[in-house]
Motif scaffolding. Structure first.
Motif, PDB file in Angstrom:
ATOM      1  N   UNK A   1       0.807  -1.187   0.000  1.00  0.00           N
ATOM      2  CA  UNK A   1       0.000   0.000   0.000  1.00  0.00           C
ATOM      3  C   UNK A   1       0.849   1.249   0.000  1.00  0.00           C
ATOM      4  N   UNK A   2       0.227   2.282  -0.388  1.00  0.00           N
ATOM      5  CA  UNK A   2       0.886   3.590  -0.404  1.00  0.00           C
ATOM      6  C   UNK A   2       0.609   4.337   0.887  1.00  0.00           C
ATOM      7  N   UNK A   3       1.541   5.127   1.268  1.00  0.00           N
ATOM      8  CA  UNK A   3       1.330   5.996   2.415  1.00  0.00           C
ATOM      9  C   UNK A   3       1.174   7.419   1.896  1.00  0.00           C
ATOM     10  N   UNK A   4       0.592   8.231   2.706  1.00  0.00           N
ATOM     11  CA  UNK A   4       0.393   9.609   2.297  1.00  0.00           C
ATOM     12  C   UNK A   4       0.570  10.544   3.467  1.00  0.00           C
ATOM     13  N   UNK A   5       0.523  11.794   3.174  1.00  0.00           N
ATOM     14  CA  UNK A   5       0.587  12.802   4.215  1.00  0.00           C
ATOM     15  C   UNK A   5      -0.495  13.835   3.946  1.00  0.00           C
ATOM     16  N   UNK A   6      -0.994  14.375   4.993  1.00  0.00           N
ATOM     17  CA  UNK A   6      -2.004  15.420   4.891  1.00  0.00           C
ATOM     18  C   UNK A   6      -1.343  16.728   5.313  1.00  0.00           C
ATOM     19  N   UNK A   7      -1.453  17.714   4.452  1.00  0.00           N
ATOM     20  CA  UNK A   7      -0.854  19.010   4.728  1.00  0.00           C
ATOM     21  C   UNK A   7      -1.936  20.077   4.639  1.00  0.00           C
ATOM     22  N   UNK A   8      -2.446  20.542   5.773  1.00  0.00           N
ATOM     23  CA  UNK A   8      -3.419  21.642   5.712  1.00  0.00           C
ATOM     24  C   UNK A   8      -2.735  22.895   5.155  1.00  0.00           C
ATOM     25  N   UNK A   9      -3.447  23.611   4.332  1.00  0.00           N
ATOM     26  CA  UNK A   9      -2.895  24.828   3.734  1.00  0.00           C
ATOM     27  C   UNK A   9      -3.757  26.010   4.132  1.00  0.00           C
ATOM     28  N   UNK A  10      -3.131  26.992   4.726  1.00  0.00           N
ATOM     29  CA  UNK A  10      -3.816  28.225   5.088  1.00  0.00           C
ATOM     30  C   UNK A  10      -3.752  29.174   3.885  1.00  0.00           C
ATOM     31  N   UNK A  11      -4.873  29.791   3.580  1.00  0.00           N
ATOM     32  CA  UNK A  11      -4.918  30.756   2.485  1.00  0.00           C
ATOM     33  C   UNK A  11      -5.279  32.109   3.096  1.00  0.00           C
ATOM     34  N   UNK A  38      -0.040  21.405  -5.808  1.00  0.00           N
ATOM     35  CA  UNK A  38       0.194  20.260  -6.692  1.00  0.00           C
ATOM     36  C   UNK A  38       1.665  20.094  -7.067  1.00  0.00           C
ATOM     37  N   UNK A  39       2.458  21.110  -6.837  1.00  0.00           N
ATOM     38  CA  UNK A  39       3.888  21.007  -7.108  1.00  0.00           C
ATOM     39  C   UNK A  39       4.522  19.947  -6.202  1.00  0.00           C
ATOM     40  N   UNK A  40       4.070  19.899  -4.935  1.00  0.00           N
ATOM     41  CA  UNK A  40       4.666  18.989  -3.957  1.00  0.00           C
ATOM     42  C   UNK A  40       3.748  17.864  -3.500  1.00  0.00           C
ATOM     43  N   UNK A  41       2.529  17.804  -4.018  1.00  0.00           N
ATOM     44  CA  UNK A  41       1.552  16.810  -3.578  1.00  0.00           C
ATOM     45  C   UNK A  41       0.911  16.147  -4.791  1.00  0.00           C
ATOM     46  N   UNK A  42       0.544  14.892  -4.632  1.00  0.00           N
ATOM     47  CA  UNK A  42      -0.107  14.158  -5.725  1.00  0.00           C
ATOM     48  C   UNK A  42      -1.561  14.554  -5.896  1.00  0.00           C
TER      49      UNK A  42
END
Length: 86
Positions: A1-11, A38-42
């Motif tokens: 399986x793939x692992x992922x990360x969640x990165x909240x982004x403040x705008x 999208x530059x750093x995340x799938x």
């Protein structure tokens, strides 16, 4: 399986623009943040329903809470015989 990360982004300022009725600016800010992410995340998920229009034209890797909600509704409809009957 793939692992992922969640990165909240403040705008910064986006919600203020939304609440002030500056919806086009709000959506532009959200779209820019998604494009940059999208530059750093799938995948980018826009978690607020109000953000959904910002995903238009950004490609299949920008998902919205609306898409997830509709998938849940469709799954429920397919699994519930009473709901299917109507």
């Amino acid at each position: 399986g793939r692992t992922g990360r969640v990165t909240p982004i403040d705008i910064p300022g986006a919600w203020t623009n939304f609440m002030a009725g500056r919806h086009a600016l709000y959506l532009e800010q959200v779209a820019t943040a998604a494009r940059d992410a999208l530059v750093d995340h799938d995948v980018v998920v826009l978690a607020q329903l109000s953000m959904a229009p910002a995903a238009e034209g950004l490609g299949p890797n920008v998902l919205t809470s609306l898409e997830f909600m509709m998938a849940d509704v469709n799954e429920f409809a397919d699994s519930d015989p009473v709901f299917r009957a109507h």
